[in-house]
Design a protein around this motif. Structure first.
Motif, short mmCIF file in Angstrom:
data_model
loop_
_atom_site.label_atom_id
_atom_site.label_comp_id
_atom_site.label_asym_id
_atom_site.label_seq_id
_atom_site.Cartn_x
_atom_site.Cartn_y
_atom_site.Cartn_z
N LYS A 28 0.89 17.16 -9.12
CA LYS A 28 1.87 16.41 -8.77
C LYS A 28 1.36 14.82 -8.29
O LYS A 28 1.83 13.93 -8.53
N LEU A 29 0.15 14.82 -7.69
CA LEU A 29 -0.41 13.65 -7.22
C LEU A 29 -0.96 12.70 -8.65
O LEU A 29 -0.76 11.55 -8.39
N SER A 30 -1.43 13.38 -9.51
CA SER A 30 -1.84 12.78 -10.90
C SER A 30 -0.42 12.15 -11.41
O SER A 30 -0.59 10.82 -11.75
N ARG A 31 0.66 12.64 -11.28
CA ARG A 31 1.92 11.98 -11.88
C ARG A 31 2.29 10.81 -10.89
O ARG A 31 2.64 9.74 -11.58
N LEU A 32 2.18 10.99 -9.69
CA LEU A 32 2.41 10.05 -8.77
C LEU A 32 1.60 8.64 -8.78
O LEU A 32 2.18 7.60 -8.73
N ALA B 104 0.82 -1.20 0.07
CA ALA B 104 0.13 0.20 -0.06
C ALA B 104 0.89 1.35 -0.07
O ALA B 104 1.88 1.42 0.59
N VAL B 105 0.35 2.42 -0.74
CA VAL B 105 1.04 3.53 -0.60
C VAL B 105 -0.04 4.47 -0.31
O VAL B 105 -1.31 4.29 -0.85
N LEU B 106 0.39 5.69 0.62
CA LEU B 106 -0.62 6.44 0.98
C LEU B 106 -0.36 7.84 0.36
O LEU B 106 0.95 8.34 0.43
N LEU B 107 -1.33 8.47 -0.52
CA LEU B 107 -1.14 9.74 -0.98
C LEU B 107 -1.87 10.58 -0.27
O LEU B 107 -3.08 10.32 0.10
N CYS B 108 -1.33 11.90 -0.14
CA CYS B 108 -1.93 12.72 0.77
C CYS B 108 -1.96 14.12 0.01
O CYS B 108 -0.99 14.69 -0.47
N HIS B 109 -2.99 14.84 -0.16
CA HIS B 109 -3.10 16.12 -0.68
C HIS B 109 -2.51 17.10 0.61
O HIS B 109 -2.66 16.78 1.75
N HIS B 110 -2.05 18.41 0.03
CA HIS B 110 -1.82 19.28 1.00
C HIS B 110 -2.70 19.68 2.05
O HIS B 110 -2.26 20.02 3.04
#
Length: 365
Positions: A58-62, A34-40
């Motif tokens: 940035k999160l779209s690319r990640l 699992a990877v956790l992506l967080c918006h600012h």
């Protein structure tokens, strides 16, 4: 894979300290699954667990680069949709709380946008004259709408670049759902205000005459961010009177008047970078979401920088705030047990067209 999930009722009344222990334990069990992506804008007690952080671009690319089986998106619904669209078929996008939506995104739906397109077609050769551009803060079916019609997606980071791309192809843009980002982008490109018309989706022909539609270079959907609309020029005036050497930075979702009176305007990534790269002992008034402003204030205190929130009242992204330690602990424990909860899946017919619009954006950016 097991199908029975752990009920959220077991977590709803759990104290934060207990949740944090369970989050850490579940993450250890999951490892690199699992990877956790967080918006600012994410709340601090969740943001601390982020593997990857950033703004929407940035999160779209990640999301397109991660190899984890589970992409746990601590943001809002449209962000998790983007993660599903941009990830591989075997990956799963997870939103810890399905109630984490976006009021701006809800201001434009497919039925109203399709009606707008039909009504514009009564005045214009719409397929030849208008490029649809949707802000990334929108549902997947609107991204698919743009993909199907030669349109594109933008973020607050790249809106000017995307608008330039769109104008190279057709003479007009239909921009939705945020009128403020669209107006500021057009203004920065030198488009006169009287050639930027607001389209009200609740009125026939958007409330515009045929002549206004023909004259408009940029048609702006009547939508806004509930957080950024709270900032007012009076807040800036008060700050400047009190701190003449202070600096003002605002997000382009703020009103045109707020943006014009700011020293800097840009995306959340731009705001973070600008303040971090500024000289020590500077004072900043920031027009964006409260969690981000508070985080910057704390991180940069040691440099003598004072970072303060623009509005006198509390303004935070209340829907993103719904993703709390209780929902995150519940989500991760279920995943660690092999039980998938709150998976966000974009239907295949929408996914392909939405990805086309997003890929156009990433190629241009």
């Amino acid at each position: 894979m097991q199908t029975a999930t752990i009920s959220f009722d077991h977590f709803n009344q759990l104290q934060d300290d207990a949740c944090h222990q369970r989050i850490r334990a579940a993450r250890e069990r999951l490892g690199n699954q699992a990877v956790l992506l967080c918006h600012h804008y994410q709340r601090a007690d969740v943001y601390q667990y982020a593997d990857l952080t950033g703004d929407s671009l940035k999160l779209s690319r990640l999301a397109s680069q991660t190899e984890a089986q589970y992409i746990v998106f601590c943001g809002v619904h449209f962000m998790a949709e983007v993660a599903d669209i941009m990830s591989q078929a075997e990956q799963m996008a997870i939103l810890p709380d399905l109630a984490a939506g976006c009021s701006m995104a809800d201001m434009a739906n497919l039925a109203k946008v399709e009606r707008c397109w039909r009504e514009l077609g009564e005045v214009l050769d719409v397929d030849q004259q208008v490029t649809p551009v949707t802000y990334i803060n929108s549902a997947a079916d609107l991204k698919a709408f743009c993909g199907a019609r030669g349109g594109i997606v933008c973020t607050s980071s790249n809106a000017g670049t995307i608008a330039g791309w769109a104008f190279e192809r057709r003479e007009k843009i239909l921009f939705f759902p945020d009128q403020h980002l669209g107006r500021w982008t057009g203004y920065r490109m030198g488009i006169p205000l009287d050639e930027m018309m607001v389209w009200d989706p609740d009125l026939e022909m958007g409330g515009l005459t045929a002549e206004q539609i023909r004259r408009a270079k940029l048609l702006l959907w009547k939508g806004h961010c509930s957080v950024h609309q709270m900032f007012q020029p009076a807040h800036i005036l008060r700050f400047r009177n009190q701190y003449p050497d202070g600096l003002v930075i605002a997000h382009p979702e703020c009103s045109f008047e707020v943006c014009k009176q700011s020293d800097f305007v840009g995306s959340t990534e731009h705001i973070v970078r600008t303040i971090k790269e500024a000289s020590p002992n500077t004072r900043w008034l920031v027009g964006t979401e409260l969690n981000l402003v508070n985080r910057l204030a704390e991180e940069l205190r040691h440099e003598g920088k004072i970072v303060q929130f623009m509005a006198p009242t509390v303004c935070m992204c209340s829907t993103m705030q719904r993703i709390d330690p209780q929902h995150l602990a519940w989500t991760l424990e279920n995943l660690a047990d092999g039980k998938v909860v709150n998976q966000i899946t974009v239907p295949a017919h929408e996914r392909d067209l939405a990805k086309l619009a997003l890929d156009r954006m990433l190629a241009v950016s």
